[in-house]
Enzyme design. Structure first.
Site, short mmCIF file in Angstrom:
data_model
loop_
_atom_site.label_atom_id
_atom_site.label_comp_id
_atom_site.label_asym_id
_atom_site.label_seq_id
_atom_site.Cartn_x
_atom_site.Cartn_y
_atom_site.Cartn_z
N ASP A 124 0.93 -1.21 0.02
CA ASP A 124 -0.04 -0.11 -0.05
C ASP A 124 0.68 1.33 -0.02
O ASP A 124 1.85 1.29 0.75
CB ASP A 124 -0.84 -0.08 1.23
CG ASP A 124 -2.10 0.98 1.16
OD1 ASP A 124 -2.44 1.11 -0.07
OD2 ASP A 124 -2.58 1.46 2.08
N HIS A 131 -3.61 14.20 1.13
CA HIS A 131 -3.73 13.27 2.10
C HIS A 131 -2.59 13.18 3.12
O HIS A 131 -2.42 13.62 4.21
CB HIS A 131 -3.83 11.97 1.51
CG HIS A 131 -3.93 10.76 2.85
ND1 HIS A 131 -5.09 10.81 3.62
CD2 HIS A 131 -3.08 9.90 3.11
CE1 HIS A 131 -4.68 9.79 4.39
NE2 HIS A 131 -3.65 9.10 4.30
N GLU A 195 -10.28 3.95 4.10
CA GLU A 195 -9.39 4.69 3.50
C GLU A 195 -10.09 4.40 1.75
O GLU A 195 -9.85 3.02 1.56
CB GLU A 195 -8.17 4.45 3.47
CG GLU A 195 -7.70 4.82 4.83
CD GLU A 195 -6.06 5.00 4.96
OE1 GLU A 195 -5.46 4.09 4.49
OE2 GLU A 195 -5.56 5.44 6.02
N GLU A 197 -9.19 4.15 -1.78
CA GLU A 197 -8.19 3.93 -2.60
C GLU A 197 -8.36 3.21 -3.91
O GLU A 197 -9.81 2.76 -4.18
CB GLU A 197 -7.28 3.04 -1.95
CG GLU A 197 -6.74 3.65 -0.55
CD GLU A 197 -5.50 2.98 0.03
OE1 GLU A 197 -4.71 2.44 -0.79
OE2 GLU A 197 -5.26 3.22 1.27
N ASP A 228 -9.00 0.26 2.62
CA ASP A 228 -7.87 0.02 3.49
C ASP A 228 -8.50 0.22 4.67
O ASP A 228 -8.17 1.15 5.21
CB ASP A 228 -6.58 0.77 3.05
CG ASP A 228 -5.55 0.18 4.08
OD1 ASP A 228 -5.41 -0.55 4.65
OD2 ASP A 228 -4.68 1.27 4.32
N ARG A 232 -7.22 3.55 13.87
CA ARG A 232 -6.49 4.49 13.97
C ARG A 232 -5.75 4.55 15.45
O ARG A 232 -4.30 4.87 15.40
CB ARG A 232 -7.09 5.96 13.95
CG ARG A 232 -7.72 6.23 12.50
CD ARG A 232 -6.49 6.16 11.43
NE ARG A 232 -7.20 6.37 10.13
CZ ARG A 232 -6.82 6.15 8.99
NH1 ARG A 232 -5.69 5.66 8.94
NH2 ARG A 232 -7.44 6.44 7.94
N GLN A 235 -3.09 1.86 15.11
CA GLN A 235 -2.05 2.05 14.26
C GLN A 235 -1.33 3.11 14.98
O GLN A 235 0.11 3.08 14.53
CB GLN A 235 -2.54 2.72 12.68
CG GLN A 235 -1.75 3.16 11.81
CD GLN A 235 -2.37 4.12 10.79
OE1 GLN A 235 -3.89 3.81 10.73
NE2 GLN A 235 -1.91 4.77 10.05
N LYS A 248 -3.65 -2.29 10.19
CA LYS A 248 -4.21 -2.20 8.89
C LYS A 248 -4.55 -3.44 8.53
O LYS A 248 -5.30 -3.82 7.53
CB LYS A 248 -3.13 -1.51 7.96
CG LYS A 248 -2.74 -0.05 8.34
CD LYS A 248 -3.64 0.77 7.71
CE LYS A 248 -3.27 2.14 7.55
NZ LYS A 248 -4.13 3.10 6.80
N THR A 252 -8.44 -5.63 4.28
CA THR A 252 -8.52 -4.68 3.21
C THR A 252 -9.50 -5.29 2.21
O THR A 252 -9.27 -6.32 1.83
CB THR A 252 -6.99 -4.74 2.56
OG1 THR A 252 -6.20 -4.56 3.49
CG2 THR A 252 -6.77 -3.97 1.56
N GLU A 355 -9.16 12.41 8.18
CA GLU A 355 -9.09 13.93 7.66
C GLU A 355 -10.55 14.45 7.68
O GLU A 355 -10.45 15.51 7.99
CB GLU A 355 -8.65 13.61 6.05
CG GLU A 355 -7.28 13.10 5.75
CD GLU A 355 -7.07 13.08 4.28
OE1 GLU A 355 -7.07 14.05 3.61
OE2 GLU A 355 -6.99 11.90 3.86
CA CA Z 1 -3.88 2.99 3.06
#
Ligand code: CA
Length: 413
Positions: A124, A131, A195, A197, A228, A232, A235, A248, A252, A355
């Site tokens: 990834d 971002h 996320e 992606e 993904d 948080r 992480q 993570k 996925t 975000e």
């Molecule tokens: Ca990611």
């Protein structure tokens, strides 16, 4: 016979988004076992059955179709991909449609859809400048800038291929160690995030390394949408100094229909102007542009909360592929790599809740008057995307959807 049924398979079944100009591939089971298929509208055509006995099918393609998923096609290489797309485009556009071909078409609602391919390796990346800058602002407001290497190389990390799952798979809220005040505490994540992606699917006839930009353009079979999923708090506690791991690797998700790069020719755009000179192995000046005008949308429980634009990603897929093999690392067929969160300038273009809610400190207002900081049990996240096709048409990338299931029980202490 109605007028509609006198046309080709594409005339009868094709829709805006899934017409003859798209033709994404996937794996389905209509009762006789999983096999490769091509999507037209809300139907799937059994490739093995549709091309059986076809006089122009090469031996290599016939072998490639004799697998439950796209694994054989990916491993057959780009010449076979071109052969397959040409044959299928002609076949589904032909009139009249004979009975034998009609019998190879199944309504998607009536079949099981599987993982499109076996993921051999998963990397990834982190290729959205917006971002990366915003994450820096959130976590290091005293020094809100890109890392030293960011504009020299596409930053990435190796993820977990074993937990790449198909769209529709429930996401069990992961448990792990996180900070509770100043204490490291084990428990279900309190900051579950998505996320948005774009994933790139790799095929190759041989294990290769040190892949050039030009060779990379022949090894990228197609694109999927990728979520993904991220915890948080887990992480953030684990990441320094080596990067994300358990925050993570629990899930996925990818969309089940792989849109061929060949379907995205009208979506090609120049990537943003690079303001830092590139090393020769990443210097893409002079080659066809590998930016793509993909327009993503993120829905939370049916409400669109963001529309991230892929066209502004700083690094392209061929640069990511060249970078990940420049050190001698081996590229295998079935490789998957993600773009990293796709985010634009505006709040309604941000591709994750980190975000969108500034790490939960500025909750996002929803249409029903409530707000969200991070995902709750029972929430559903759906990511979709479209791209421009030829003549004002639209290419759909389908969707990747997941529902949040409560954490498994904790052992009493
Ligand atoms: Ca990611």
């Amino acid at each position: 016979m109605s007028a509609a049924q006198t046309g080709s398979i594409a005339d009868i079944h094709g829709t805006q988004g899934f017409g003859l100009n798209n033709l994404p591939y996937g794996s389905f089971d209509a009762g006789a076992g999983f096999r490769p298929g091509v999507r037209i509208g809300d139907s799937v055509v059994d490739l093995r059955a549709a091309l059986a006995g076809h006089p122009r099918v090469s031996d290599a393609l016939r072998v490639a179709l004799d697998t439950p998923s796209l694994d054989g096609i990916l491993a057959a290489g780009h010449l076979v991909w071109a052969e397959l797309r040409e044959l299928v485009t002609v076949l589904l556009g032909e009139t009249p449609v004979d009975d034998r071909l009609s019998k190879t078409v199944h309504a998607i609602a009536s079949v099981r859809i599987g993982m499109p391919f076996t993921v051999s390796d998963y990397v990834d990346f982190y290729t959205s400048e917006q971002h990366a800058l915003r994450v820096a602002e959130i976590f290091q407001p005293e020094r809100p800038e890109l890392s030293r290497a960011w504009k020299h190389l596409p930053i990435g990390y190796h993820g977990r291929s074993a937990t790449v799952v198909a769209s529709g798979t429930d996401v069990v809220r992961p448990k792990g160690l996180r900070l509770d005040g100043s204490a490291a505490t084990f428990g279900p994540t309190r900051q579950l995030d998505f996320e948005a992606e774009v994933g790139f699917v790799v095929g190759t006839t041989d294990a290769v390394s040190e892949v050039s930009l030009e060779d990379a353009s022949r090894h990228i079979f197609g694109v999927v949408l990728l979520n993904d999923w991220s915890a948080r708090d887990i992480q953030m506690f684990e990441s320094a100094p080596l990067g994300p791991h358990l925050g993570k690797s629990f899930a996925t998700a990818i969309s089940p229909w792989v849109v061929p790069i060949a379907a995205l020719e009208n979506a090609r755009v120049q990537p943003p102007t690079r303001d830092t000179p590139l090393a020769p192995y990443l210097d893409d000046r002079g080659m066809q542009p590998w930016g793509f005008d993909l327009r993503l949308a993120v829905e939370l429980n049916g409400e669109v909360i963001s529309r991230p634009p892929f066209s502004t990603q700083y690094w392209t897929a061929v640069q990511m592929l060249a970078h990940m093999t420049v050190n001698g690392a081996i590229l295998r067929s079935g490789g998957l790599f993600g773009s990293g969160t796709v985010s634009g300038e505006r709040r309604d273009q941000r591709g994750c809740l980190l975000e969108l809610t500034w790490n939960g400190t500025d909750p996002l207002p929803l249409a029903d008057g409530t707000t969200i900081s991070y995902l709750a049990d029972g929430d559903e996240v759906r990511i979709t995307a479209t791209a421009p096709g030829a003549g004002g048409s639209t290419i759909s990338l389908g969707e990747v959807t997941g529902w949040i299931s409560p954490a498994t029980a904790m052992k009493p202490v």
